[in-house]
Design an enzyme around this catalytic site. Structure first.
Site, PDB file in Angstrom:
ATOM      1  N   CYS A 113       0.435  -6.191 -16.681  1.00  0.00           N
ATOM      2  CA  CYS A 113       0.971  -6.859 -15.483  1.00  0.00           C
ATOM      3  C   CYS A 113       0.237  -8.154 -15.139  1.00  0.00           C
ATOM      4  CB  CYS A 113       0.944  -5.903 -14.301  1.00  0.00           C
ATOM      5  SG  CYS A 113       1.853  -4.401 -14.644  1.00  0.00           S
ATOM      6  N   HIS A 254       1.390  -9.875  -7.884  1.00  0.00           N
ATOM      7  CA  HIS A 254       2.164  -9.006  -8.789  1.00  0.00           C
ATOM      8  C   HIS A 254       2.775  -7.893  -7.940  1.00  0.00           C
ATOM      9  CE1 HIS A 254       3.405  -6.170 -11.701  1.00  0.00           C
ATOM     10  NE2 HIS A 254       2.401  -5.335 -11.467  1.00  0.00           N
ATOM     11  N   ASN A 284       8.702  -2.899 -10.229  1.00  0.00           N
ATOM     12  CA  ASN A 284       7.576  -3.493 -10.957  1.00  0.00           C
ATOM     13  C   ASN A 284       8.098  -4.027 -12.298  1.00  0.00           C
ATOM     14  OD1 ASN A 284       5.293  -3.993 -12.485  1.00  0.00           O
ATOM     15  ND2 ASN A 284       4.222  -2.126 -11.881  1.00  0.00           N
TER      16      ASN A 284
HETATM   17  O1  UT7 Z   1       1.551  -2.654 -12.207  1.00  0.00           O
HETATM   18  C1  UT7 Z   1       0.352  -2.196 -12.736  1.00  0.00           C
HETATM   19  C2  UT7 Z   1      -0.459  -1.470 -11.777  1.00  0.00           C
HETATM   20  N1  UT7 Z   1       0.271  -0.364 -11.236  1.00  0.00           N
HETATM   21  C3  UT7 Z   1      -0.072   0.108 -10.086  1.00  0.00           C
HETATM   22  O2  UT7 Z   1      -0.972  -0.453  -9.505  1.00  0.00           O
HETATM   23  C4  UT7 Z   1       0.608   1.337  -9.560  1.00  0.00           C
HETATM   24  C5  UT7 Z   1      -0.414   2.143  -8.832  1.00  0.00           C
HETATM   25  N2  UT7 Z   1       0.028   3.432  -8.317  1.00  0.00           N
HETATM   26  C6  UT7 Z   1       0.998   3.604  -7.386  1.00  0.00           C
HETATM   27  O3  UT7 Z   1       1.696   2.683  -7.015  1.00  0.00           O
HETATM   28  C7  UT7 Z   1       1.118   4.944  -6.739  1.00  0.00           C
HETATM   29  O4  UT7 Z   1      -0.002   5.741  -7.105  1.00  0.00           O
HETATM   30  C8  UT7 Z   1       2.425   5.718  -7.095  1.00  0.00           C
HETATM   31  C9  UT7 Z   1       3.598   5.086  -6.392  1.00  0.00           C
HETATM   32  C10 UT7 Z   1       2.612   5.729  -8.598  1.00  0.00           C
HETATM   33  C11 UT7 Z   1       2.318   7.177  -6.616  1.00  0.00           C
HETATM   34  O5  UT7 Z   1       2.023   7.214  -5.211  1.00  0.00           O
HETATM   35  P1  UT7 Z   1       0.839   8.119  -4.661  1.00  0.00           P
HETATM   36  O6  UT7 Z   1       0.866   7.992  -3.184  1.00  0.00           O
HETATM   37  O7  UT7 Z   1      -0.409   7.742  -5.371  1.00  0.00           O
HETATM   38  O8  UT7 Z   1       1.327   9.571  -5.053  1.00  0.00           O
HETATM   39  P2  UT7 Z   1       0.599  10.681  -5.945  1.00  0.00           P
HETATM   40  O9  UT7 Z   1       0.613  10.279  -7.383  1.00  0.00           O
HETATM   41  O10 UT7 Z   1      -0.724  11.032  -5.331  1.00  0.00           O
HETATM   42  O11 UT7 Z   1       1.582  11.898  -5.769  1.00  0.00           O
HETATM   43  C12 UT7 Z   1       1.786  12.520  -4.496  1.00  0.00           C
HETATM   44  C13 UT7 Z   1       2.815  13.628  -4.641  1.00  0.00           C
HETATM   45  C14 UT7 Z   1       2.543  14.576  -5.820  1.00  0.00           C
HETATM   46  O12 UT7 Z   1       2.909  15.869  -5.421  1.00  0.00           O
HETATM   47  P3  UT7 Z   1       1.795  16.956  -4.967  1.00  0.00           P
HETATM   48  O13 UT7 Z   1       0.902  17.105  -6.144  1.00  0.00           O
HETATM   49  O14 UT7 Z   1       1.120  16.328  -3.769  1.00  0.00           O
HETATM   50  O15 UT7 Z   1       2.620  18.161  -4.633  1.00  0.00           O
HETATM   51  C15 UT7 Z   1       3.499  14.090  -6.885  1.00  0.00           C
HETATM   52  O16 UT7 Z   1       3.874  15.114  -7.795  1.00  0.00           O
HETATM   53  O17 UT7 Z   1       4.111  13.074  -4.899  1.00  0.00           O
HETATM   54  C16 UT7 Z   1       4.686  13.671  -6.060  1.00  0.00           C
HETATM   55  N3  UT7 Z   1       5.529  12.687  -6.733  1.00  0.00           N
HETATM   56  C17 UT7 Z   1       6.818  12.474  -6.398  1.00  0.00           C
HETATM   57  N4  UT7 Z   1       7.623  13.050  -5.499  1.00  0.00           N
HETATM   58  C18 UT7 Z   1       8.881  12.600  -5.402  1.00  0.00           C
HETATM   59  C19 UT7 Z   1       5.186  11.815  -7.723  1.00  0.00           C
HETATM   60  N5  UT7 Z   1       6.244  11.066  -8.054  1.00  0.00           N
HETATM   61  C20 UT7 Z   1       7.273  11.440  -7.250  1.00  0.00           C
HETATM   62  C21 UT7 Z   1       8.597  11.024  -7.118  1.00  0.00           C
HETATM   63  N6  UT7 Z   1       9.372  11.615  -6.189  1.00  0.00           N
HETATM   64  N7  UT7 Z   1       9.117  10.052  -7.882  1.00  0.00           N
END
Ligand code: UT7
Length: 331
Positions: A113, A254, A284
């Site tokens: 990215c 980005h 993204n």
């Molecule tokens: O471009 C290059 C750099 N990229 C980035 O910088 C991206 C960085 N990361 C992010 O933007 C975020 O971490 C995400 C958007 C990918 C995820 O958000 P988060 O607030 O960090 O969520 P998480 O991974 O901690 O997941 C929270 C919960 C989990 O469930 P439990 O374990 O709490 O029951 C996931 O399984 O959300 C669940 N989950 C979803 N639920 C519904 C993960 N993906 C989804 C989804 N829909 N698509």
């Protein structure tokens, strides 16, 4: 000789994939995606559109707006993580061929990215050293081809698109790119990775079965490093150049996640009208996101000569970078 940002262009494929469409593919919801990422829609390239096709469309606009013919370009750089071909030829070679550019260097940059800022830094160095006069830099991605559409943690994030810019030489100090900072730390290599089909794990039935040739991300861990790194990176760049955040016309980060870019913007004390946000409509698009956002500003007639831009990016590797530059189209 200084290097200046002469023009921008972009191309967005016509097909739109909404969060509601994704609800039918994986266990997710519009509410979750909107709240956690700020994304509402992303664009998806047609099956017969390759990354270089997207890049060519963006490049044509950037060239036309710079008032240049393709044969006036003496270096072509394409930043991408979704190349047309696995090893060779480079996507830059494919873009050059389709634009009718030959007998000049064409190369790809692999910095995920942060690729557009890496390309900008390279173009600046070539122009300032006298090795090039007009450099075409492209960020182009068909991420839909390397996303695992059964993995809800990643497939909701990414989109396709391309952006391009012409970096040209100038003797006017006030037109010059003021500063570009790029950096990397490979200790985070497996936070954001396509683990299969490289030499580490060559393509095999097992690799395909494990879907290891698609993007895998430790999202939450990546998020935390991204916010911390980007914040200190932009603060350092402004301090080094003696620029106050209120002097920035547009902050063009980005576009990975609304929460990341608003955290960085808040730490700089930026006003809403200084922040350019496109993640809601494009998702993204990796190396394409910054030039696509610049193009939106341009096409909305909000980008004027002399506007001071602050760019930042963070991505797989990890790589990151930031840039401080005026928009300097030729009169
Ligand atoms: O471009 C290059 C750099 N990229 C980035 O910088 C991206 C960085 N990361 C992010 O933007 C975020 O971490 C995400 C958007 C990918 C995820 O958000 P988060 O607030 O960090 O969520 P998480 O991974 O901690 O997941 C929270 C919960 C989990 O469930 P439990 O374990 O709490 O029951 C996931 O399984 O959300 C669940 N989950 C979803 N639920 C519904 C993960 N993906 C989804 C989804 N829909 N698509």
């Amino acid at each position: 000789m200084y290097a200046a940002l002469r023009s921008v262009g972009a191309y967005v494929p016509s097909k739109i994939l909404t969060n509601h469409d994704l609800e039918r593919l994986v266990d997710t919801s519009d509410e979750w995606i909107t709240k956690r990422t700020g994304i509402k829609t992303r664009h998806i390239a047609a099956p017969d559109e390759s990354t270089s096709d997207l890049g060519v469309q963006a490049s044509r606009k950037a060239l036309q707006r710079a008032g240049l013919e393709p044969e006036e370009i003496d270096l072509l750089i394409c930043a991408t993580i979704s190349p047309d071909y696995f090893c060779m030829p480079s996507t830059a070679c494919m873009i050059a061929k389709k634009l009718g550019i030959s007998n000049v260097p064409a190369l790809d940059i692999s910095a995920a990215c942060s690729g557009f800022i890496y390309a900008l830094a390279t173009a600046k160095a070539y122009v300032e050293s006298g090795m090039a006069q007009n450099v075409l830099i492209v960020g182009a991605e068909k991420l839909s081809a390397i996303v695992d559409w059964s993995d809800r943690t990643t497939c909701i994030l990414f989109g396709d698109g391309a952006g391009a810019a012409v970096i040209g030489g100038t003797r006017e100090r006030e037109e010059a790119i003021r500063d570009v900072n790029i950096s990397a730390d490979g200790k985070y290599y497996d936070y954001l990775i396509t683990p299969g089909c490289g030499t580490e794990r060559p393509c095999s039935e097992e690799v395909v079965k494990e879907r290891a040739c698609f993007i895998k991300m430790k999202g939450n861990e990546t998020f935390k490093v991204a916010v911390k790194t980007l914040t200190s990176d932009v603060v350092d760049l402004l301090e080094k150049n003696g620029v106050e955040s209120q002097e920035i016309t547009y902050f063009v980060p980005h576009q990975a996640n609304y929460r990341i870019l608003s955290a960085v913007a808040n730490s700089l004390g930026l006003r809403d009208e200084q922040c350019v946000i496109t993640v809601d409509k494009y998702g993204n698009t990796s190396s394409a996101s910054i030039p696509m956002a610049l193009n939106d500003l341009y096409e909305e007639r909000r980008l004027q000569k002399g506007d001071l831009l602050l760019l930042d990016a963070f991505g797989g590797g990890f790589t990151w970078g930031s840039a401080l530059l005026p928009f300097s189209p030729r009169e």
